[in-house]
Design a protein around this motif. Structure first.
Motif, PDB file in Angstrom:
ATOM      1  N   GLU A 220     -53.958  -7.025 -49.794  1.00 40.23           N
ATOM      2  CA  GLU A 220     -54.630  -7.423 -51.159  1.00 40.23           C
ATOM      3  C   GLU A 220     -53.777  -8.471 -51.823  1.00 40.23           C
ATOM      4  O   GLU A 220     -54.483  -9.217 -52.664  1.00 40.23           O
ATOM      5  CB  GLU A 220     -54.483  -6.014 -52.115  1.00 40.23           C
ATOM      6  CG  GLU A 220     -55.029  -6.289 -53.508  1.00 40.23           C
ATOM      7  CD  GLU A 220     -54.808  -4.891 -54.320  1.00 40.23           C
ATOM      8  OE1 GLU A 220     -54.053  -4.193 -54.028  1.00 40.23           O
ATOM      9  OE2 GLU A 220     -55.583  -5.098 -55.458  1.00 40.23           O
ATOM     10  N   CYS A 221     -52.725  -8.751 -51.451  1.00 41.69           N
ATOM     11  CA  CYS A 221     -52.034  -9.912 -52.272  1.00 41.69           C
ATOM     12  C   CYS A 221     -51.729 -10.939 -51.449  1.00 41.69           C
ATOM     13  O   CYS A 221     -51.556 -12.387 -51.906  1.00 41.69           O
ATOM     14  CB  CYS A 221     -50.573  -9.329 -52.601  1.00 41.69           C
ATOM     15  SG  CYS A 221     -50.491  -7.804 -54.000  1.00 41.69           S
ATOM     16  N   MET A 222     -51.971 -10.760 -50.028  1.00 40.39           N
ATOM     17  CA  MET A 222     -51.579 -12.112 -48.943  1.00 40.39           C
ATOM     18  C   MET A 222     -52.642 -13.279 -49.402  1.00 40.39           C
ATOM     19  O   MET A 222     -52.216 -14.412 -49.375  1.00 40.39           O
ATOM     20  CB  MET A 222     -52.009 -11.572 -47.701  1.00 40.39           C
ATOM     21  CG  MET A 222     -50.640 -11.162 -47.179  1.00 40.39           C
ATOM     22  SD  MET A 222     -50.735 -10.463 -45.252  1.00 40.39           S
ATOM     23  CE  MET A 222     -51.063 -12.037 -44.447  1.00 40.39           C
ATOM     24  N   THR A 255     -46.067  -0.084 -62.053  1.00 40.94           N
ATOM     25  CA  THR A 255     -46.011  -1.257 -62.112  1.00 40.94           C
ATOM     26  C   THR A 255     -45.520  -2.133 -60.874  1.00 40.94           C
ATOM     27  O   THR A 255     -44.698  -1.666 -60.185  1.00 40.94           O
ATOM     28  CB  THR A 255     -44.755  -1.503 -63.144  1.00 40.94           C
ATOM     29  OG1 THR A 255     -45.140  -0.432 -64.197  1.00 40.94           O
ATOM     30  CG2 THR A 255     -45.089  -2.913 -63.677  1.00 40.94           C
ATOM     31  N   GLU A 256     -46.440  -3.021 -60.513  1.00 37.06           N
ATOM     32  CA  GLU A 256     -45.887  -4.120 -59.571  1.00 37.06           C
ATOM     33  C   GLU A 256     -44.895  -4.886 -60.191  1.00 37.06           C
ATOM     34  O   GLU A 256     -45.247  -5.874 -60.730  1.00 37.06           O
ATOM     35  CB  GLU A 256     -47.141  -4.769 -58.946  1.00 37.06           C
ATOM     36  CG  GLU A 256     -46.733  -5.498 -57.737  1.00 37.06           C
ATOM     37  CD  GLU A 256     -47.923  -6.155 -56.957  1.00 37.06           C
ATOM     38  OE1 GLU A 256     -48.783  -6.634 -57.652  1.00 37.06           O
ATOM     39  OE2 GLU A 256     -47.885  -6.718 -55.727  1.00 37.06           O
ATOM     40  N   THR A 257     -43.660  -4.880 -59.844  1.00 38.21           N
ATOM     41  CA  THR A 257     -42.795  -5.807 -60.569  1.00 38.21           C
ATOM     42  C   THR A 257     -42.370  -6.872 -59.574  1.00 38.21           C
ATOM     43  O   THR A 257     -41.919  -7.955 -60.095  1.00 38.21           O
ATOM     44  CB  THR A 257     -41.574  -5.031 -60.452  1.00 38.21           C
ATOM     45  OG1 THR A 257     -40.889  -4.415 -59.390  1.00 38.21           O
ATOM     46  CG2 THR A 257     -41.424  -3.718 -61.714  1.00 38.21           C
ATOM     47  N   GLU A 258     -42.583  -6.966 -58.377  1.00 37.17           N
ATOM     48  CA  GLU A 258     -42.376  -8.173 -57.476  1.00 37.17           C
ATOM     49  C   GLU A 258     -43.585  -8.207 -56.594  1.00 37.17           C
ATOM     50  O   GLU A 258     -44.310  -7.180 -56.169  1.00 37.17           O
ATOM     51  CB  GLU A 258     -41.192  -8.064 -56.451  1.00 37.17           C
ATOM     52  CG  GLU A 258     -39.746  -7.878 -57.348  1.00 37.17           C
ATOM     53  CD  GLU A 258     -38.461  -7.896 -56.300  1.00 37.17           C
ATOM     54  OE1 GLU A 258     -38.763  -8.142 -55.264  1.00 37.17           O
ATOM     55  OE2 GLU A 258     -37.505  -7.383 -56.787  1.00 37.17           O
ATOM     56  N   CYS A 259     -44.154  -9.303 -56.275  1.00 37.26           N
ATOM     57  CA  CYS A 259     -45.353  -9.632 -55.421  1.00 37.26           C
ATOM     58  C   CYS A 259     -45.274 -10.749 -54.846  1.00 37.26           C
ATOM     59  O   CYS A 259     -44.644 -12.078 -55.442  1.00 37.26           O
ATOM     60  CB  CYS A 259     -46.236  -9.659 -56.673  1.00 37.26           C
ATOM     61  SG  CYS A 259     -48.039  -9.814 -55.580  1.00 37.26           S
ATOM     62  N   ILE A 260     -45.770 -10.919 -53.626  1.00 39.65           N
ATOM     63  CA  ILE A 260     -45.994 -12.046 -52.777  1.00 39.65           C
ATOM     64  C   ILE A 260     -46.748 -13.040 -53.420  1.00 39.65           C
ATOM     65  O   ILE A 260     -46.486 -14.313 -53.151  1.00 39.65           O
ATOM     66  CB  ILE A 260     -46.211 -11.917 -51.243  1.00 39.65           C
ATOM     67  CG1 ILE A 260     -47.645 -11.020 -51.106  1.00 39.65           C
ATOM     68  CG2 ILE A 260     -45.162 -11.284 -50.692  1.00 39.65           C
ATOM     69  CD1 ILE A 260     -48.130 -10.744 -49.906  1.00 39.65           C
ATOM     70  N   VAL A 266     -41.493  -9.392 -51.016  1.00 40.36           N
ATOM     71  CA  VAL A 266     -42.377  -8.443 -50.681  1.00 40.36           C
ATOM     72  C   VAL A 266     -42.757  -7.997 -52.025  1.00 40.36           C
ATOM     73  O   VAL A 266     -42.561  -8.236 -53.082  1.00 40.36           O
ATOM     74  CB  VAL A 266     -41.631  -7.026 -50.219  1.00 40.36           C
ATOM     75  CG1 VAL A 266     -40.756  -7.354 -48.698  1.00 40.36           C
ATOM     76  CG2 VAL A 266     -40.567  -6.694 -51.094  1.00 40.36           C
ATOM     77  N   CYS A 267     -44.016  -6.852 -51.938  1.00 37.96           N
ATOM     78  CA  CYS A 267     -44.549  -6.250 -53.498  1.00 37.96           C
ATOM     79  C   CYS A 267     -43.878  -5.096 -53.503  1.00 37.96           C
ATOM     80  O   CYS A 267     -43.329  -4.360 -52.523  1.00 37.96           O
ATOM     81  CB  CYS A 267     -46.009  -6.211 -53.096  1.00 37.96           C
ATOM     82  SG  CYS A 267     -46.890  -7.784 -52.869  1.00 37.96           S
ATOM     83  N   LYS A 268     -43.286  -5.246 -54.781  1.00 36.89           N
ATOM     84  CA  LYS A 268     -42.469  -3.669 -55.088  1.00 36.89           C
ATOM     85  C   LYS A 268     -43.213  -3.043 -56.216  1.00 36.89           C
ATOM     86  O   LYS A 268     -43.601  -3.703 -57.187  1.00 36.89           O
ATOM     87  CB  LYS A 268     -40.960  -4.337 -55.646  1.00 36.89           C
ATOM     88  CG  LYS A 268     -40.041  -3.131 -55.989  1.00 36.89           C
ATOM     89  CD  LYS A 268     -38.892  -3.753 -56.574  1.00 36.89           C
ATOM     90  CE  LYS A 268     -37.853  -2.558 -56.940  1.00 36.89           C
ATOM     91  NZ  LYS A 268     -36.689  -3.243 -57.260  1.00 36.89           N
TER      92      LYS A 268
HETATM   93 ZN   LIG Z   1     -48.388  -8.074 -54.611  1.00 40.58          ZN
END
Ligand SMILES: [Zn+2]
Length: 275
Positions: A220-222, A255-260, A266-268
């Motif tokens: 989804e984030c790539m 909550t997504e705190t880290e995201c590519i 990584v997504c966290k």
């Molecule tokens: Zn992400």
């Protein structure tokens, strides 16, 4: 890099992996080659004879699958083959295969267009025994971009709700299919995300109040990698919410705190159960 089978406990301790792609049988493009596709249903002990025949006839396997039906003791083999170095014609080989003892059914296709052969023998696509279809990560990215263009923040809500429903039903089906406790169900679901190409994910922290899930190369984030100021996942964020709401038996905030998308590795996802 460490290799070998990991237990669920060990799974992704350091989120490694992601460097051995899995290419499912779909098509082959070799303009200079003679290509064909083959389906053989046979008794299990017959497989060796098929492999030997391929070897003896210089038939090269390009891509394929093998499924064993344990009850019937039968194997289904599907394969795209390069028969450029074959002495003689394909029809002759098919007859040879049919004559092997234990071979129950053979079908083939040699419908090649300009060096391209597309699987025409196998349908539907099953993944882990479930009817599935594939969608390119790039196409999904285009869908997301369009959704956001047209519906703005409304798109985020729609995606989150879609994920939530998927996560809830996934959790219920895993618990009932495998008769496992709730925490094991989460680990199974996360491990399955990698098998199904979503991401490599693992449960990083877990207690009665919340959890942390890490996801590497999340589909989804790539498409947004390094292009956004803020995290972008809504579908997977909702998916995790659905899973953990079932696990905790109450509402959760994810909550997504880290995201590519904003340049992280990584997504966290931080999951907090409501009090
Ligand atoms: Zn992400």
């Amino acid at each position: 890099m460490r290799r070998g089978t990991k237990s669920l406990e060990e799974f992704g301790k350091e989120l490694d992996g992601g460097d051995i792609p899995k290419d499912i049988l779909c098509k082959a493009y070799l303009p200079q080659a003679r290509l064909a596709e083959l389906y053989v249903r046979m008794k299990r002990k017959t497989l060796k004879n098929i492999v030997d025949l391929f070897h003896n006839k210089n038939i090269v396997e390009l891509s394929g699958f093998l499924n064993l039906d344990m009850e019937k003791d039968e194997i289904v083999k599907g394969v795209l083959i390069d028969v450029s170095k074959l002495d003689g014609d394909l029809a002759g080989v098919i007859e040879d295969i049919k004559r092997i003892e234990g071979v129950l059914e053979v079908k083939f296709s040699d419908n090649v267009l300009n060096g391209l052969i597309i699987d025409e023998l196998f349908f539907p696509l099953m993944v882990g025994g479930e009817r599935s279809f594939t969608l390119r990560v790039e196409s999904f990215g285009a869908i997301l971009k369009r959704l956001y263009e047209k519906f703005g923040t409304g798109a985020a809500v729609i995606l989150y709700e879609m994920g939530l429903g998927m996560g809830e039903s996934k959790f219920k089906s895993v618990v009932s299919n495998y008769r496992v406790d709730k925490q094991t169900a989460v680990k199974i679901i996360l491990a399955e995300r990698s098998a199904k190409g979503w991401c490599i994910s693992r449960l990083d922290e877990f207690n009665s109040k919340g959890a942390v899930v890490l996801a590497k190369d999340l589909f989804e984030c790539m498409p947004f990698r390094d292009r956004q100021e803020r995290p972008v996942s809504q579908l997977f964020r909702g998916y995790l919410a659905g899973i953990f709401q079932q696990l905790y038996g109450k509402n959760v905030n994810v909550t997504e705190t880290e995201c590519i998308a904003k340049g992280d590795n990584v997504c966290k996802f931080v999951i907090q159960a409501e009090k």
